[in-house]
Design a protein around this motif. Structure first.
Motif, PDB file in Angstrom:
ATOM      1  N   ASN A  91       0.854  -1.189   0.000  1.00  4.43           N
ATOM      2  CA  ASN A  91       0.000   0.000   0.000  1.00  4.43           C
ATOM      3  C   ASN A  91       0.885   1.231   0.000  1.00  4.43           C
ATOM      4  O   ASN A  91       2.084   1.171   0.304  1.00  4.43           O
ATOM      5  CB  ASN A  91      -0.975   0.014   1.189  1.00  4.43           C
ATOM      6  CG  ASN A  91      -0.255   0.012   2.520  1.00  4.43           C
ATOM      7  OD1 ASN A  91       0.424   0.967   2.864  1.00  4.43           O
ATOM      8  ND2 ASN A  91      -0.393  -1.072   3.279  1.00  4.43           N
ATOM      9  N   SER A  92       0.303   2.366  -0.337  1.00  2.00           N
ATOM     10  CA  SER A  92       1.087   3.591  -0.535  1.00  2.00           C
ATOM     11  C   SER A  92       1.774   4.060   0.744  1.00  2.00           C
ATOM     12  O   SER A  92       2.805   4.732   0.684  1.00  2.00           O
ATOM     13  CB  SER A  92       0.184   4.705  -1.085  1.00  2.00           C
ATOM     14  OG  SER A  92      -0.868   4.992  -0.177  1.00  2.00           O
ATOM     15  N   ARG A  93       1.251   3.719   1.923  1.00  2.00           N
ATOM     16  CA  ARG A  93       1.855   4.184   3.181  1.00  2.00           C
ATOM     17  C   ARG A  93       3.268   3.640   3.369  1.00  2.00           C
ATOM     18  O   ARG A  93       4.070   4.239   4.079  1.00  2.00           O
ATOM     19  CB  ARG A  93       0.974   3.776   4.369  1.00  2.00           C
ATOM     20  CG  ARG A  93      -0.371   4.493   4.416  1.00  2.00           C
ATOM     21  CD  ARG A  93      -1.121   4.185   5.690  1.00  2.00           C
ATOM     22  NE  ARG A  93      -1.460   2.771   5.807  1.00  2.00           N
ATOM     23  CZ  ARG A  93      -2.535   2.221   5.242  1.00  2.00           C
ATOM     24  NH1 ARG A  93      -3.356   2.958   4.509  1.00  2.00           N
ATOM     25  NH2 ARG A  93      -2.791   0.934   5.399  1.00  2.00           N
ATOM     26  N   LEU A  94       3.574   2.510   2.741  1.00  2.00           N
ATOM     27  CA  LEU A  94       4.910   1.928   2.862  1.00  2.00           C
ATOM     28  C   LEU A  94       5.978   2.802   2.227  1.00  2.00           C
ATOM     29  O   LEU A  94       7.141   2.753   2.617  1.00  2.00           O
ATOM     30  CB  LEU A  94       4.951   0.558   2.167  1.00  2.00           C
ATOM     31  CG  LEU A  94       4.274  -0.619   2.859  1.00  2.00           C
ATOM     32  CD1 LEU A  94       4.246  -1.807   1.914  1.00  2.00           C
ATOM     33  CD2 LEU A  94       5.025  -0.978   4.131  1.00  2.00           C
ATOM     34  N   PHE A  95       5.583   3.613   1.244  1.00  3.64           N
ATOM     35  CA  PHE A  95       6.566   4.311   0.426  1.00  3.64           C
ATOM     36  C   PHE A  95       6.600   5.820   0.662  1.00  3.64           C
ATOM     37  O   PHE A  95       7.178   6.558  -0.130  1.00  3.64           O
ATOM     38  CB  PHE A  95       6.300   4.024  -1.057  1.00  3.64           C
ATOM     39  CG  PHE A  95       6.279   2.552  -1.379  1.00  3.64           C
ATOM     40  CD1 PHE A  95       7.459   1.850  -1.530  1.00  3.64           C
ATOM     41  CD2 PHE A  95       5.081   1.861  -1.482  1.00  3.64           C
ATOM     42  CE1 PHE A  95       7.448   0.489  -1.812  1.00  3.64           C
ATOM     43  CE2 PHE A  95       5.069   0.501  -1.771  1.00  3.64           C
ATOM     44  CZ  PHE A  95       6.253  -0.184  -1.926  1.00  3.64           C
ATOM     45  N   GLY A  96       5.986   6.273   1.735  1.00  4.34           N
ATOM     46  CA  GLY A  96       5.989   7.707   2.026  1.00  4.34           C
ATOM     47  C   GLY A  96       4.772   8.393   1.443  1.00  4.34           C
ATOM     48  O   GLY A  96       3.675   7.821   1.394  1.00  4.34           O
ATOM     49  N   ALA A  97       4.952   9.624   0.980  1.00  4.76           N
ATOM     50  CA  ALA A  97       3.846  10.408   0.436  1.00  4.76           C
ATOM     51  C   ALA A  97       3.268   9.732  -0.806  1.00  4.76           C
ATOM     52  O   ALA A  97       4.012   9.239  -1.660  1.00  4.76           O
ATOM     53  CB  ALA A  97       4.321  11.815   0.088  1.00  4.76           C
ATOM     54  N   ASP A  98       1.938   9.681  -0.888  1.00  2.00           N
ATOM     55  CA  ASP A  98       1.254   9.072  -2.024  1.00  2.00           C
ATOM     56  C   ASP A  98       1.462   9.951  -3.258  1.00  2.00           C
ATOM     57  O   ASP A  98       1.049  11.115  -3.279  1.00  2.00           O
ATOM     58  CB  ASP A  98      -0.239   8.931  -1.718  1.00  2.00           C
ATOM     59  CG  ASP A  98      -0.950   8.043  -2.735  1.00  2.00           C
ATOM     60  OD1 ASP A  98      -0.468   7.953  -3.879  1.00  2.00           O
ATOM     61  OD2 ASP A  98      -1.984   7.461  -2.379  1.00  2.00           O
ATOM     62  N   PRO A  99       2.092   9.437  -4.310  1.00  4.26           N
ATOM     63  CA  PRO A  99       2.374  10.273  -5.482  1.00  4.26           C
ATOM     64  C   PRO A  99       1.144  10.569  -6.336  1.00  4.26           C
ATOM     65  O   PRO A  99       1.149  11.512  -7.122  1.00  4.26           O
ATOM     66  CB  PRO A  99       3.383   9.424  -6.271  1.00  4.26           C
ATOM     67  CG  PRO A  99       3.041   8.015  -5.903  1.00  4.26           C
ATOM     68  CD  PRO A  99       2.601   8.066  -4.460  1.00  4.26           C
ATOM     69  N   CYS A 100       0.082   9.777  -6.180  1.00  4.10           N
ATOM     70  CA  CYS A 100      -1.120  10.010  -6.994  1.00  4.10           C
ATOM     71  C   CYS A 100      -2.348   9.506  -6.236  1.00  4.10           C
ATOM     72  O   CYS A 100      -2.856   8.409  -6.532  1.00  4.10           O
ATOM     73  CB  CYS A 100      -1.000   9.339  -8.361  1.00  4.10           C
ATOM     74  SG  CYS A 100      -0.374   7.633  -8.324  1.00  4.10           S
ATOM     75  N   PRO A 101      -2.835  10.261  -5.252  1.00  3.33           N
ATOM     76  CA  PRO A 101      -4.025   9.861  -4.498  1.00  3.33           C
ATOM     77  C   PRO A 101      -5.216   9.632  -5.438  1.00  3.33           C
ATOM     78  O   PRO A 101      -5.409  10.360  -6.400  1.00  3.33           O
ATOM     79  CB  PRO A 101      -4.282  11.071  -3.590  1.00  3.33           C
ATOM     80  CG  PRO A 101      -2.956  11.759  -3.479  1.00  3.33           C
ATOM     81  CD  PRO A 101      -2.295  11.555  -4.811  1.00  3.33           C
ATOM     82  N   GLY A 102      -5.975   8.584  -5.161  1.00  2.08           N
ATOM     83  CA  GLY A 102      -7.134   8.279  -5.995  1.00  2.08           C
ATOM     84  C   GLY A 102      -6.824   7.329  -7.132  1.00  2.08           C
ATOM     85  O   GLY A 102      -7.747   6.844  -7.788  1.00  2.08           O
TER      86      GLY A 102
END
Length: 258
Positions: A91-102
């Motif tokens: 999931n995106s939380r593993l990699f820091g800030a979400d580069p493209c939410p949604g």
């Protein structure tokens, strides 16, 4: 032990969509060596990892197909490098800030299985490289590099003054070393452009570096050259699947955008 070296020689590819577990695993006496990693989205969701959002919500947000994070390789190194196996939820939380939410994303990992015990030998350009094993043991080639790496080689100082410090490697070095040395007690080869071609600019001094093990199993003698990587670390039958072809396209596109 049958098939051990064929597993070691393979390049593995695995992937998981957001919300799925990814699991990497290597055979006995080897550990995971991460080669590359990608997290994001560069193909539409109808081709790979469909959106997990409701269609009504997905329709309101345009899908981002130029989305990637720069931390996926380091994350995979932290989680899996030098381990026999690893598993975690993507999931995106593993990699820091979400580069493209949604936008639903996916993780693709390329890795090899490195022997726990191995030997390494290097030869400068035009010198002879000789590999040998003790009696009743034979050579099993793990990797081979002919060219110039960014870090150079301690055995072969960089002498091409004025030439750019770039990385250039022969694409056929591994196959050549397997043909010449695999399954033999000893072998010799010159680290020359005659043997490996010249992958670099003219004038750049190159070197040959080989990593190998010595094995007692007779099954080594029947091992073929490594075939293209397949999903989940399994060998692909004749003919490449649609999903594998798609992942190859993703790798090509990822190389282009980075």
């Amino acid at each position: 032990l049958a098939g051990y070296i064929s597993q070691v020689l393979k390049n593995y590819t695995d992937h998981a969509c957001d919300g799925e577990y990814i699991s990497l695993r290597c055979p006995h006496r080897t550990t995971i060596s991460i080669q590359s990693s990608f997290y994001g989205r560069i193909v539409p969701s109808h081709q790979l990892c469909p959106s997990r959002y409701p269609h009504s919500y997905a329709a309101l947000i345009k899908e981002d197909v130029a989305c990637s994070v720069g931390t996926s390789l380091q994350k995979m190194l932290d989680e899996c490098q030098d381990r026999r196996s690893c598993q975690f939820l993507v999931n995106s939380r593993l990699f820091g800030a979400d580069p493209c939410p949604g936008t639903s994303k996916y993780l693709i990992v390329w890795y090899k299985c490195r022997p726990n015990e191995y030997k390494s030998k290097a030869a400068c350009e035009d010198d002879k490289l000789r590999l040998s094993c003790k009696k009743s043991m034979v050579i099993a080639i793990y990797s081979a590099v002919f060219g110039r790496t960014q870090g150079g080689s301690l055995e072969c100082p960089y002498q091409s003054l004025g030439m750019p410090m770039i990385e250039c490697q022969s694409a056929t070095a591994l196959q050549i070393m397997i043909k010449r040395c695999h399954g033999k007690r000893s072998c010799s080869i010159y680290a020359s452009t005659y043997e490996f071609g010249d992958p670099c600019y003219p004038g750049i001094r190159k070197h040959l570096n080989v990593i190998y093990t010595c094995e007692t199993t007779p099954s080594l003698l029947a091992v073929d050259e490594p075939r293209p990587p397949a999903l989940g670390g399994t060998m692909e039958p004749v003919g490449v699947s649609t999903e594998m072809a798609l992942l190859s396209n993703i790798l090509a596109a990822y190389s282009f955008i980075t």
